[in-house]
Design a protein around this motif. Structure first.
Motif, mmCIF file in Angstrom:
data_model
loop_
_atom_site.group_PDB
_atom_site.id
_atom_site.type_symbol
_atom_site.label_atom_id
_atom_site.label_comp_id
_atom_site.label_asym_id
_atom_site.label_seq_id
_atom_site.Cartn_x
_atom_site.Cartn_y
_atom_site.Cartn_z
ATOM 1 N N GLY A 64 0.810 -1.212 0.000
ATOM 2 C CA GLY A 64 0.000 0.000 0.000
ATOM 3 C C GLY A 64 0.840 1.257 0.000
ATOM 4 N N PRO A 65 0.196 2.406 0.208
ATOM 5 C CA PRO A 65 0.914 3.679 0.226
ATOM 6 C C PRO A 65 2.000 3.682 1.299
ATOM 7 C CG PRO A 65 -1.450 4.038 0.152
ATOM 8 C CD PRO A 65 -1.253 2.582 0.395
ATOM 9 N N PRO A 66 3.186 4.203 0.991
ATOM 10 C CA PRO A 66 4.304 4.185 1.953
ATOM 11 C C PRO A 66 4.195 5.297 2.983
ATOM 12 C CG PRO A 66 5.017 5.195 -0.087
ATOM 13 C CD PRO A 66 3.580 4.762 -0.314
ATOM 14 N N GLU A 67 3.095 5.314 3.723
ATOM 15 C CA GLU A 67 2.854 6.368 4.709
ATOM 16 C C GLU A 67 2.886 5.778 6.117
ATOM 17 O OE1 GLU A 67 -0.858 8.105 3.684
ATOM 18 O OE2 GLU A 67 -0.201 8.754 1.688
ATOM 19 N N VAL A 68 3.779 6.268 6.932
ATOM 20 C CA VAL A 68 3.888 5.831 8.324
ATOM 21 C C VAL A 68 2.961 6.692 9.175
ATOM 22 C CG1 VAL A 68 5.437 5.613 10.308
ATOM 23 C CG2 VAL A 68 6.259 5.058 8.006
ATOM 24 N N PRO A 69 2.076 6.087 9.977
ATOM 25 C CA PRO A 69 1.196 6.892 10.836
ATOM 26 C C PRO A 69 1.999 7.845 11.718
ATOM 27 C CG PRO A 69 0.482 4.605 10.805
ATOM 28 C CD PRO A 69 1.798 4.646 10.090
ATOM 29 N N GLU A 70 1.456 9.028 11.928
ATOM 30 C CA GLU A 70 2.150 10.086 12.665
ATOM 31 C C GLU A 70 2.754 9.626 13.996
ATOM 32 O OE1 GLU A 70 3.806 13.671 13.463
ATOM 33 O OE2 GLU A 70 2.737 13.197 11.610
ATOM 34 N N PRO A 71 2.060 8.845 14.831
ATOM 35 C CA PRO A 71 2.660 8.481 16.130
ATOM 36 C C PRO A 71 3.953 7.689 16.015
ATOM 37 C CG PRO A 71 0.302 8.051 16.124
ATOM 38 C CD PRO A 71 0.683 8.348 14.709
ATOM 39 N N PHE A 72 4.214 7.093 14.838
ATOM 40 C CA PHE A 72 5.389 6.233 14.693
ATOM 41 C C PHE A 72 6.487 6.868 13.846
ATOM 42 C CE2 PHE A 72 1.589 3.332 14.785
ATOM 43 C CZ PHE A 72 1.690 3.040 16.140
ATOM 44 N N ARG A 73 6.364 8.153 13.556
ATOM 45 C CA ARG A 73 7.319 8.799 12.654
ATOM 46 C C ARG A 73 8.626 9.196 13.325
ATOM 47 N NH1 ARG A 73 3.091 12.385 8.957
ATOM 48 N NH2 ARG A 73 2.038 10.549 8.050
ATOM 49 N N GLU A 74 8.778 8.875 14.601
ATOM 50 C CA GLU A 74 10.063 9.097 15.261
ATOM 51 C C GLU A 74 10.705 7.784 15.686
ATOM 52 O OE1 GLU A 74 10.170 12.154 18.265
ATOM 53 O OE2 GLU A 74 8.547 13.261 17.294
ATOM 54 N N ASP A 202 8.236 9.618 27.534
ATOM 55 C CA ASP A 202 8.278 10.301 26.240
ATOM 56 C C ASP A 202 7.628 9.450 25.153
ATOM 57 O OD1 ASP A 202 9.621 12.356 27.464
ATOM 58 O OD2 ASP A 202 11.600 11.787 26.699
ATOM 59 N N ILE A 203 7.918 8.156 25.175
ATOM 60 C CA ILE A 203 7.360 7.257 24.167
ATOM 61 C C ILE A 203 5.835 7.206 24.282
ATOM 62 C CG2 ILE A 203 7.233 4.850 23.422
ATOM 63 C CD1 ILE A 203 10.193 4.613 24.306
ATOM 64 N N SER A 204 5.325 7.064 25.493
ATOM 65 C CA SER A 204 3.883 6.958 25.701
ATOM 66 C C SER A 204 3.160 8.232 25.296
ATOM 67 C CB SER A 204 3.579 6.622 27.162
ATOM 68 O OG SER A 204 4.052 5.331 27.480
ATOM 69 N N ARG A 205 3.727 9.393 25.620
ATOM 70 C CA ARG A 205 3.088 10.649 25.216
ATOM 71 C C ARG A 205 3.011 10.741 23.697
ATOM 72 N NH1 ARG A 205 5.498 12.469 29.935
ATOM 73 N NH2 ARG A 205 7.523 12.793 28.946
ATOM 74 N N ARG A 206 4.068 10.331 23.019
ATOM 75 C CA ARG A 206 4.096 10.415 21.563
ATOM 76 C C ARG A 206 3.122 9.430 20.921
ATOM 77 N NH1 ARG A 206 9.240 9.382 21.006
ATOM 78 N NH2 ARG A 206 9.160 7.298 20.087
ATOM 79 N N ILE A 207 3.062 8.203 21.461
ATOM 80 C CA ILE A 207 2.278 7.146 20.842
ATOM 81 C C ILE A 207 0.805 7.223 21.224
ATOM 82 C CG2 ILE A 207 1.989 4.642 20.620
ATOM 83 C CD1 ILE A 207 4.521 5.796 19.301
ATOM 84 N N PHE A 208 0.524 7.470 22.504
ATOM 85 C CA PHE A 208 -0.851 7.346 23.001
ATOM 86 C C PHE A 208 -1.545 8.676 23.312
ATOM 87 C CE2 PHE A 208 1.316 3.411 24.483
ATOM 88 C CZ PHE A 208 0.591 2.502 23.736
ATOM 89 N N ASP A 209 -0.790 9.696 23.668
ATOM 90 C CA ASP A 209 -1.405 10.870 24.275
ATOM 91 C C ASP A 209 -1.245 12.154 23.481
ATOM 92 O OD1 ASP A 209 -2.153 9.260 26.420
ATOM 93 O OD2 ASP A 209 -0.278 9.629 27.491
ATOM 94 N N THR A 210 -0.968 12.043 22.189
ATOM 95 C CA THR A 210 -0.827 13.229 21.359
ATOM 96 C C THR A 210 -1.626 13.034 20.076
ATOM 97 O OG1 THR A 210 1.408 13.641 22.196
ATOM 98 C CG2 THR A 210 0.772 14.756 20.156
#
Length: 343
Positions: A64-74, A202-210
Motif C-alpha cells: 500500500g501507500p508508503p505512509e507511516v502513521p504520525e505516532p510512529f514517525r520518530e 516520552d514514548i507513551s506521550r508520543r504514541i498514546f497521548d498526542t
C-alpha cells in the motif's frame, strides 16, 4: 490450521536462515498492510538488529501507500523503510511480521516465492501457516516478543534503538500493559528494554497521548453515533460505531487518527463486544473488533474473512455500515451457538 507455537527445530531453522547469509545478502522485511505499532516496531527493531549483526542490505516495507502513521514517525530504523515498489524483487531472505495470512502482504506476497526462504514471525492464533519457517506464538502478547527472542538466539544484544522499537510494539499491542496478555514475562521483557535507557514517558506521550485538535473533534462526531445493542452477542452486548471518509475530510485528518477510537468504544459497561468500522472506499470498511472475554471475536473475524485473537480481531467488510454491523451481529450469534453446542 491450528498453530501450537514454534519448536526448537523451528527456532534453529530461523537462526540458520539468517546466519548463513553473506554480509551483502539482500534481506527484505515485510509487515502487514496499514501497519500498527506492533507490525512496524517488530519489523524495524529486528531490522536494526540485523544491521547490528553485520548485514548491510536490509530493507523494510509494507503493502500500500508508503505512509507511516504520525505516532510512529520518530521510531528508530525508519531509514530502513522503502516503498513496496522499490523492495527487492528477489531477496535472499524474506522475514514477515505480524501478518496472519498471505493476503495481509498485498502486492508483496510474491516475495514468498521469489526468496529462497521466508520466515514468518507472528502471534495470531488465526495464522494460516504460510511461509517456510513459522515462528508463530499464539500466546505471545505481541509479535515483538517473537522478534526479541529470535534476536536473542542470534546473539544480537539490545541497544536503545532496537529496544525503543520493540517497546512501542509491546506497549501498543498490550494496550499500555492493560490487556490480559500482559503476563509476568511481558513485564520482564519490558524491563530488559527499559534497561537500555529508553524513556517510557516520552514514548507513551508520543504514541498514546498526542493527537491533533481536529482528531478530537472527529472522535466526538463518531462517538456521538455509537449504537448499543445490549441483547446482541447472546445477551453479552454489542456496541459499535463507524467513521466515514467524509468525517476525515471534514476535519482534515488522516486515517491513522481513527485507530484509538476502539478504546473509547470498548469501555462501554453494557457490552462485551465492541466494534469500529472505518470506511476505506465507497462500500469497503476496515473493521476492528474487541471483546472483554465472554466472546471470542477471532471466530467472527475469521468467518468474515479476517483474523486476530480472542480479545482483538478484524476484517474488511463490504456494504453499508449498517449491513456490515448486521453481519457481525449475526455471526456473533452463530459463533456463540456453535460454542454452546460444543459444550
Amino acid at each position: 490450521m491450528a498453530v501450537s507455537g514454534p519448536t526448537e527445530a523451528d527456532w534453529a531453522a530461523a537462526v540458520d536462515a539468517v546466519r548463513r547469509l553473506a554480509p551483502d545478502a539482500r534481506v527484505l522485511l515485510i509487515c502487514h498492510v496499514n501497519p500498527d505499532g506492533d507490525a512496524l516496531g517488530s519489523m524495524l527493531g529486528f531490522g536494526l538488529g540485523l544491521r547490528r549483526s553485520g548485514l548491510r542490505r536490509v530493507q523494510a516495507t509494507f503493502p500500500g501507500p508508503p505512509e507511516v502513521p504520525e505516532p510512529f514517525r520518530e521510531l528508530p530504523g525508519l531509514e530502513l523503510l522503502v516503498p513496496a515498489t522499490e523492495a527487492y524483487p528477489d531477496p535472499d531472505l524474506v522475514v514477515c511480521f505480524d501478518a496472519a495470512s498471505e493476503s495481509r502482504l498485498g502486492e508483496l506476497v510474491d516475495r514468498l516465492d521469489t526468496a529462497p526462504v521466508a520466515v514468518v514471525l507472528d502471534h495470531h492464533a488465526s495464522n494460516t501457516g504460510f511461509g517456510d519457517v513459522l515462528l508463530v506464538q499464539p500466546g505471545a502478547a505481541a509479535t515483538s516478543v517473537v522478534a526479541e527472542e529470535l534476536l536473542r538466539r542470534l546473539g544480537v544484544p539490545l541497544d536503545a534503538g532496537i529496544a525503543e522499537c520493540l517497546y512501542v510494539a509491546l506497549a501498543t499491542d498490550t494496550g499500555s500493559f492493560r490487556f490480559d496478555a500482559t503476563t509476568p514475562e511481558v513485564h520482564r521483557l519490558a524491563a530488559r528494554l527499559l534497561a537500555t535507557g529508553i524513556r517510557p514517558g516520552d514514548i507513551s506521550r508520543r504514541i498514546f497521548d498526542t493527537r491533533p485538535f481536529g482528531a478530537v473533534r472527529l472522535h466526538a462526531d463518531v462517538l456521538a453515533r455509537t449504537c448499543l445493542e445490549p441483547t446482541a452477542a447472546g445477551g453479552h452486548g454489542f456496541v459499535w460505531t463507524y467513521a466515514t471518509l467524509d468525517d476525515l475530510a471534514r476535519h482534515d485528518q488522516q486515517p491513522w487518527v481513527l485507530e484509538p477510537l476502539i478504546d473509547s468504544v470498548r469501555c462501554t459497561a453494557e457490552a462485551d463486544v465492541s466494534c469500529v468500522l472505518k470506511q476505506i472506499a465507497g462500500d469497503a470498511w476496515a473493521v476492528s473488533l474487541r471483546s472483554k472475554g465472554a466472546v471470542d471475536v477471532s471466530l467472527v473475524a475469521v468467518t468474515l474473512g479476517g483474523g486476530g485473537h480472542r480479545f482483538a480481531a478484524g476484517f474488511t467488510g463490504q456494504g453499508t455500515a449498517a449491513e456490515v454491523a448486521g453481519r457481525i451481529r449475526n455471526t456473533l450469534d452463530v459463533a456463540l451457538i456453535n460454542r454452546d453446542d460444543r459444550g
